[in-house]
Design a protein around this motif. Structure first.
Motif, PDB file in Angstrom:
ATOM      1  N   GLU A   1      -6.509   3.595  -7.620  1.00 53.35           N
ATOM      2  CA  GLU A   1      -7.440   3.103  -8.649  1.00 53.35           C
ATOM      3  C   GLU A   1      -7.102   1.700  -9.121  1.00 53.35           C
ATOM      4  O   GLU A   1      -7.714   1.197 -10.062  1.00 53.35           O
TER       5      GLU A   1
ATOM      6  N   LYS B   1       0.831  -1.210   0.000  1.00 51.74           N
ATOM      7  CA  LYS B   1       0.000   0.000   0.000  1.00 51.74           C
ATOM      8  C   LYS B   1       0.862   1.255   0.000  1.00 51.74           C
ATOM      9  O   LYS B   1       0.556   2.238  -0.686  1.00 51.74           O
TER      10      LYS B   1
ATOM     11  N   PRO C   1      -6.960  -2.348  -9.012  1.00 49.14           N
ATOM     12  CA  PRO C   1      -7.705  -3.469  -8.428  1.00 49.14           C
ATOM     13  C   PRO C   1      -6.784  -4.468  -7.739  1.00 49.14           C
ATOM     14  O   PRO C   1      -5.657  -4.703  -8.182  1.00 49.14           O
TER      15      PRO C   1
ATOM     16  N   TRP D   1      -9.702 -11.039   2.215  1.00 49.27           N
ATOM     17  CA  TRP D   1     -10.329  -9.829   2.751  1.00 49.27           C
ATOM     18  C   TRP D   1      -9.999  -8.586   1.923  1.00 49.27           C
ATOM     19  O   TRP D   1     -10.739  -7.593   1.962  1.00 49.27           O
ATOM     20  N   VAL D   2      -8.898  -8.628   1.184  1.00 44.83           N
ATOM     21  CA  VAL D   2      -8.541  -7.458   0.371  1.00 44.83           C
ATOM     22  C   VAL D   2      -8.806  -7.674  -1.116  1.00 44.83           C
ATOM     23  O   VAL D   2      -8.905  -6.710  -1.878  1.00 44.83           O
TER      24      VAL D   2
ATOM     25  N   GLY E   1     -10.625  -7.962  -4.416  1.00 41.92           N
ATOM     26  CA  GLY E   1     -11.852  -7.317  -4.858  1.00 41.92           C
ATOM     27  C   GLY E   1     -11.917  -5.842  -4.505  1.00 41.92           C
ATOM     28  O   GLY E   1     -12.791  -5.121  -5.016  1.00 41.92           O
ATOM     29  N   SER E   2     -10.990  -5.390  -3.651  1.00 40.34           N
ATOM     30  CA  SER E   2     -10.947  -3.974  -3.295  1.00 40.34           C
ATOM     31  C   SER E   2     -10.025  -3.238  -4.266  1.00 40.34           C
ATOM     32  O   SER E   2      -9.510  -3.823  -5.222  1.00 40.34           O
ATOM     33  N   GLU E   3      -9.809  -1.956  -4.015  1.00 44.06           N
ATOM     34  CA  GLU E   3      -8.883  -1.163  -4.817  1.00 44.06           C
ATOM     35  C   GLU E   3      -7.929  -0.406  -3.904  1.00 44.06           C
ATOM     36  O   GLU E   3      -8.302  -0.009  -2.798  1.00 44.06           O
ATOM     37  N   ILE E   4      -6.706  -0.238  -4.345  1.00 42.52           N
ATOM     38  CA  ILE E   4      -5.733   0.628  -3.681  1.00 42.52           C
ATOM     39  C   ILE E   4      -5.434   1.732  -4.674  1.00 42.52           C
ATOM     40  O   ILE E   4      -4.898   1.471  -5.755  1.00 42.52           O
TER      41      ILE E   4
END
Length: 216
Positions: free
Chosen positions: A130, A98, A132, A122-123, A125-128
């Motif tokens: 913009e 990150k 994926p 848990w992470v 499917g999320s975005e950091i």
């Protein structure tokens, strides 16, 4: 270019980004031309060293004129490969990953970050920013479709040992390596930049001790 890239010393290569950053600042300040002596003063080098470094890639200055700041900046950008962005992925969406995504200028450094991979459901499917976060299980399919050329490894050594051979097989040839896996020992046909933060801390410790001794 006078020398092949492979013949240029590592010390010269590591100074090139310093030249680029310095020239970029000078250009932003409106400086049009600069002598090797003045550039040396700003960068805490010698004029002779600067001339020797730049002569590895051809003559960019003019006798009695010095260097055109914008022209030299563009030449160094070309030498560094900043004029053609290479597709890149990042492995490891933890704190280090990150921080890297949040702080690096990928486009300005010659790369196009495409996606981040992690095993943590848990992470995924999320975005950091913009970008994926994709499951590492889908790494092979992603590489077959998008053909990344470079990877940042923000994963433990054991994870790197498992994934690097797969990445090399999939066509990745450049690694920014924060793990302690010695990629360049196992694979001679890849480019690796190892980042050992603990080594930098120990180097800082040495310099701090040296400074203390000088002040005694």
């Amino acid at each position: 270019m006078n020398n092949k890239r492979s013949e240029v010393s590592g010390a010269v290569i590591r100074r090139l980004p310093r030249y680029y950053r310095c020239l970029l600042r000078l250009e932003e300040q409106g400086t049009v031309k600069i002598s090797s002596r003045e550039l040396a003063r700003i960068m805490d080098l010698t004029a002779s060293q600067i001339r020797q470094d730049l002569n590895c890639f051809g003559g960019f200055g003019q006798q009695g004129y010095g260097y055109s700041v914008s022209a030299l900046k563009e030449e160094i950008a070309r030498i560094l490969g900043l004029d053609g962005r290479k597709k890149m992925i990042l492995l490891g969406a933890g704190n280090l990953g990150k921080a890297i995504v949040g702080s690096l200028d990928f486009e300005g450094s010659g790369f196009d970050l495409m996606a981040i991979f992690d095993t943590n459901e848990w992470v995924v499917g999320s975005e950091i920013r913009e970008y994926p976060v994709i499951s590492t299980d889908k790494l092979e399919d992603f590489c077959h479709e998008h053909h990344p050329e470079a990877a940042i490894l923000c994963i433990p050594q054991e994870g790197a040992e498992l994934l690097v051979p797969q990445l090399v097989e999939l066509g990745v040839r450049s690694f920014l390596n924060f793990s302690h896996y010695d990629i360049d020992i196992e694979f001679s046909n890849v480019a690796v930049e190892n980042v050992y933060i603990a080594d930098s801390l120990m180097t800082l410790s040495y310099r701090a001790a040296a400074l203390e001794e000088e002040q005694e």
